[in-house]
Scaffold this motif. Sequence first.
Motif, PDB file in Angstrom:
ATOM      1  N   GLU A   1      56.277  93.214 161.283  1.00  0.00           N
ATOM      2  CA  GLU A   1      57.354  94.101 160.825  1.00  0.00           C
ATOM      3  C   GLU A   1      58.636  93.835 161.608  1.00  0.00           C
ATOM      4  OE1 GLU A   1      58.344  98.899 160.587  1.00  0.00           O
ATOM      5  OE2 GLU A   1      56.277  98.195 160.853  1.00  0.00           O
ATOM      6  N   ARG A   2      58.491  93.643 162.920  1.00  0.00           N
ATOM      7  CA  ARG A   2      59.664  93.335 163.756  1.00  0.00           C
ATOM      8  C   ARG A   2      60.239  91.978 163.393  1.00  0.00           C
ATOM      9  NH1 ARG A   2      57.180  93.774 169.506  1.00  0.00           N
ATOM     10  NH2 ARG A   2      59.271  93.078 170.139  1.00  0.00           N
ATOM     11  N   LEU A   3      59.360  91.022 163.140  1.00  0.00           N
ATOM     12  CA  LEU A   3      59.830  89.694 162.751  1.00  0.00           C
ATOM     13  C   LEU A   3      60.579  89.754 161.418  1.00  0.00           C
ATOM     14  CD1 LEU A   3      59.971  86.625 163.117  1.00  0.00           C
ATOM     15  CD2 LEU A   3      57.710  86.476 162.050  1.00  0.00           C
ATOM     16  N   ALA A   4      60.066  90.523 160.486  1.00  0.00           N
ATOM     17  CA  ALA A   4      60.731  90.651 159.183  1.00  0.00           C
ATOM     18  C   ALA A   4      62.144  91.198 159.342  1.00  0.00           C
ATOM     19  CB  ALA A   4      59.910  91.555 158.266  1.00  0.00           C
ATOM     20  N   GLY A   5      62.314  92.131 160.292  1.00  0.00           N
ATOM     21  CA  GLY A   5      63.649  92.667 160.546  1.00  0.00           C
ATOM     22  C   GLY A   5      64.596  91.623 161.091  1.00  0.00           C
ATOM     23  N   ARG A   6      64.105  90.802 162.029  1.00  0.00           N
ATOM     24  CA  ARG A   6      64.944  89.739 162.609  1.00  0.00           C
ATOM     25  C   ARG A   6      65.304  88.690 161.555  1.00  0.00           C
ATOM     26  NH1 ARG A   6      64.418  89.101 168.220  1.00  0.00           N
ATOM     27  NH2 ARG A   6      65.931  87.389 167.981  1.00  0.00           N
ATOM     28  N   VAL A   7      64.351  88.351 160.706  1.00  0.00           N
ATOM     29  CA  VAL A   7      64.612  87.384 159.641  1.00  0.00           C
ATOM     30  C   VAL A   7      65.655  87.938 158.675  1.00  0.00           C
ATOM     31  CG1 VAL A   7      63.600  86.305 157.584  1.00  0.00           C
ATOM     32  CG2 VAL A   7      62.417  86.164 159.787  1.00  0.00           C
ATOM     33  N   ALA A   8      65.542  89.207 158.314  1.00  0.00           N
ATOM     34  CA  ALA A   8      66.518  89.819 157.413  1.00  0.00           C
ATOM     35  C   ALA A   8      67.913  89.807 158.026  1.00  0.00           C
ATOM     36  CB  ALA A   8      66.086  91.251 157.070  1.00  0.00           C
ATOM     37  N   GLU A   9      68.008  90.053 159.341  1.00  0.00           N
ATOM     38  CA  GLU A   9      69.306  89.991 160.033  1.00  0.00           C
ATOM     39  C   GLU A   9      69.914  88.604 159.934  1.00  0.00           C
ATOM     40  OE1 GLU A   9      68.884  91.130 164.073  1.00  0.00           O
ATOM     41  OE2 GLU A   9      68.329  93.212 163.635  1.00  0.00           O
ATOM     42  N   LEU A  10      69.080  87.589 160.143  1.00  0.00           N
ATOM     43  CA  LEU A  10      69.588  86.216 160.092  1.00  0.00           C
ATOM     44  C   LEU A  10      70.077  85.862 158.687  1.00  0.00           C
ATOM     45  CD1 LEU A  10      69.972  83.472 161.568  1.00  0.00           C
ATOM     46  CD2 LEU A  10      67.739  82.825 160.656  1.00  0.00           C
ATOM     47  N   VAL A  11      69.306  86.196 157.680  1.00  0.00           N
ATOM     48  CA  VAL A  11      69.699  85.869 156.306  1.00  0.00           C
ATOM     49  C   VAL A  11      70.992  86.592 155.942  1.00  0.00           C
ATOM     50  CG1 VAL A  11      69.025  86.023 153.879  1.00  0.00           C
ATOM     51  CG2 VAL A  11      67.340  85.359 155.604  1.00  0.00           C
ATOM     52  N   ALA A  12      71.130  87.845 156.365  1.00  0.00           N
ATOM     53  CA  ALA A  12      72.355  88.597 156.080  1.00  0.00           C
ATOM     54  C   ALA A  12      73.561  87.960 156.771  1.00  0.00           C
ATOM     55  CB  ALA A  12      72.190  90.047 156.519  1.00  0.00           C
ATOM     56  N   ALA A  13      73.387  87.518 158.019  1.00  0.00           N
ATOM     57  CA  ALA A  13      74.481  86.868 158.735  1.00  0.00           C
ATOM     58  C   ALA A  13      74.847  85.537 158.095  1.00  0.00           C
ATOM     59  CB  ALA A  13      74.097  86.668 160.207  1.00  0.00           C
ATOM     60  N   TRP A  14      73.844  84.803 157.653  1.00  0.00           N
ATOM     61  CA  TRP A  14      74.066  83.531 156.947  1.00  0.00           C
ATOM     62  C   TRP A  14      74.863  83.781 155.670  1.00  0.00           C
ATOM     63  CZ3 TRP A  14      73.274  78.364 157.644  1.00  0.00           C
ATOM     64  CH2 TRP A  14      73.157  77.545 156.517  1.00  0.00           C
ATOM     65  N   ARG A  15      74.458  84.791 154.907  1.00  0.00           N
ATOM     66  CA  ARG A  15      75.125  85.110 153.649  1.00  0.00           C
ATOM     67  C   ARG A  15      76.580  85.526 153.887  1.00  0.00           C
ATOM     68  NH1 ARG A  15      72.595  89.575 152.575  1.00  0.00           N
ATOM     69  NH2 ARG A  15      70.810  88.533 151.608  1.00  0.00           N
ATOM     70  N   GLY A  16      76.825  86.290 154.935  1.00  0.00           N
ATOM     71  CA  GLY A  16      78.154  86.839 155.157  1.00  0.00           C
ATOM     72  C   GLY A  16      79.042  86.019 156.063  1.00  0.00           C
ATOM     73  N   SER A  17      78.577  84.885 156.568  1.00  0.00           N
ATOM     74  CA  SER A  17      79.376  84.110 157.516  1.00  0.00           C
ATOM     75  C   SER A  17      80.655  83.590 156.873  1.00  0.00           C
ATOM     76  CB  SER A  17      78.565  82.931 158.058  1.00  0.00           C
ATOM     77  OG  SER A  17      79.356  82.172 158.966  1.00  0.00           O
ATOM     78  N   ALA A  18      81.753  83.676 157.619  1.00  0.00           N
ATOM     79  CA  ALA A  18      83.040  83.167 157.149  1.00  0.00           C
ATOM     80  C   ALA A  18      83.261  81.717 157.562  1.00  0.00           C
ATOM     81  CB  ALA A  18      84.172  84.033 157.706  1.00  0.00           C
ATOM     82  N   ALA A  19      82.287  81.110 158.226  1.00  0.00           N
ATOM     83  CA  ALA A  19      82.434  79.755 158.750  1.00  0.00           C
ATOM     84  C   ALA A  19      81.899  78.721 157.765  1.00  0.00           C
ATOM     85  CB  ALA A  19      81.694  79.624 160.081  1.00  0.00           C
ATOM     86  N   TYR A  20      82.217  77.460 158.048  1.00  0.00           N
ATOM     87  CA  TYR A  20      81.574  76.325 157.398  1.00  0.00           C
ATOM     88  C   TYR A  20      80.349  76.031 158.257  1.00  0.00           C
ATOM     89  CZ  TYR A  20      80.907  71.347 156.111  1.00  0.00           C
ATOM     90  OH  TYR A  20      80.385  70.125 155.723  1.00  0.00           O
ATOM     91  N   VAL A  21      79.169  76.408 157.769  1.00  0.00           N
ATOM     92  CA  VAL A  21      77.942  76.331 158.569  1.00  0.00           C
ATOM     93  C   VAL A  21      77.000  75.288 157.989  1.00  0.00           C
ATOM     94  CG1 VAL A  21      76.059  77.622 159.614  1.00  0.00           C
ATOM     95  CG2 VAL A  21      78.159  78.807 158.977  1.00  0.00           C
ATOM     96  N   VAL A  22      76.520  74.410 158.840  1.00  0.00           N
ATOM     97  CA  VAL A  22      75.476  73.457 158.473  1.00  0.00           C
ATOM     98  C   VAL A  22      74.268  73.767 159.347  1.00  0.00           C
ATOM     99  CG1 VAL A  22      74.807  71.034 158.301  1.00  0.00           C
ATOM    100  CG2 VAL A  22      77.188  71.702 157.878  1.00  0.00           C
ATOM    101  N   ALA A  23      73.147  74.073 158.712  1.00  0.00           N
ATOM    102  CA  ALA A  23      71.934  74.423 159.450  1.00  0.00           C
ATOM    103  C   ALA A  23      70.849  73.390 159.202  1.00  0.00           C
ATOM    104  CB  ALA A  23      71.436  75.804 159.043  1.00  0.00           C
ATOM    105  N   VAL A  24      70.104  73.091 160.245  1.00  0.00           N
ATOM    106  CA  VAL A  24      68.959  72.186 160.177  1.00  0.00           C
ATOM    107  C   VAL A  24      67.695  73.028 160.162  1.00  0.00           C
ATOM    108  CG1 VAL A  24      67.710  70.323 161.343  1.00  0.00           C
ATOM    109  CG2 VAL A  24      70.211  70.429 161.467  1.00  0.00           C
TER     110      VAL A  24
END
Length: 323
Positions: free
Chosen positions: A252-275
């Motif tokens: 459950e805690r991991l799911a919360g951290r994953v959701a935070e990351l996906v939300a930050a990825w979606r809302g980022s104003a940067a040009y982001v390249v992730a591996v």
Amino acid sequence: MTVDNVLSLSSPDSAVPNPPPDGYSAVLTPYGLRVDGADGGRLLYARPGAPAEPPEDADPDDPRPAHQADLVLVDVVESPETIGALRRAGVVGFTTAVVAVGGDHRVHSPGEFARRARLWGALAPSDGQELRCPPATWPPSRPHGPHRVLVTGGARSGKSAEAERRLLGEPEVLYLATGPAPDPEEDGSWARRVAEHRARRPPWWRTVETPDAASVLAEARGAVLFDCVGTWLARVMEDCGLWAGEATDAEERLAGRVAELVAAWRGSAAYVVAVTNEVGSGVVPPTASGGLFRDWLGRLNQSLAAESEEVVLATAGRVTQLP
């Protein structure tokens, strides 16, 4: 190469062999061989490894600094990071046409050479092509933020090299390292791998080492290289106590951290390249924790890909754009 049919250039480190004709000047600069034309245009044959800082006497408020060129020739096979350095130094401005030269056996096809040039906002002319300054097709499209690219692939597939390559034309890059700090005594293989990655990166790139990728993505501007999603997930699984089954609410805690990351990825104003790692094509993990990691990373990759403008698969050093 010939300029205006009156001046021949052979090397960015060599002076023009004969005095330039009336109205022209040619001078060696720290950035390469610069030619000023009779019409006031400025051409630079860039030196590989050109400095990434403007000259000391540069005026930061000048809309067209004296060291800014109108057209720049760069050997992008020998030193593609030169484009990023020249942008950072102000030699390449918004209106500067960048021309990629040097295509040969070091790049496997003309199509691949042209693809790389587009990533860096450069033109890739054919042999013998005549270019006007500025070219009629200038400027070519180049990714800017907000723009998200997910680069996936197996071990040693070339995914990190592709991610780094995509950002070599950027003047400012933040390298987000999410893996553990290297310790040669504890894990020599990991320390060597980190050292290899550091040696490939241009010296002006900034590095942030943290597992808090969501905060970095939320605040970042410019360009970010996130390397990598797999090491981030492994650290977060450990933080949540999932590896050792230490907490009943670990998933459950991991799911919360994953959701935070996906939300930050979606809302980022940067040009982001992730591996990220492609983990579903190999053998079935022999341990329960290995299976959990595979399943969580597979789902996370899908979530990030769904929020990405581009997804790229690296295999044997070649890349394929996924629809």
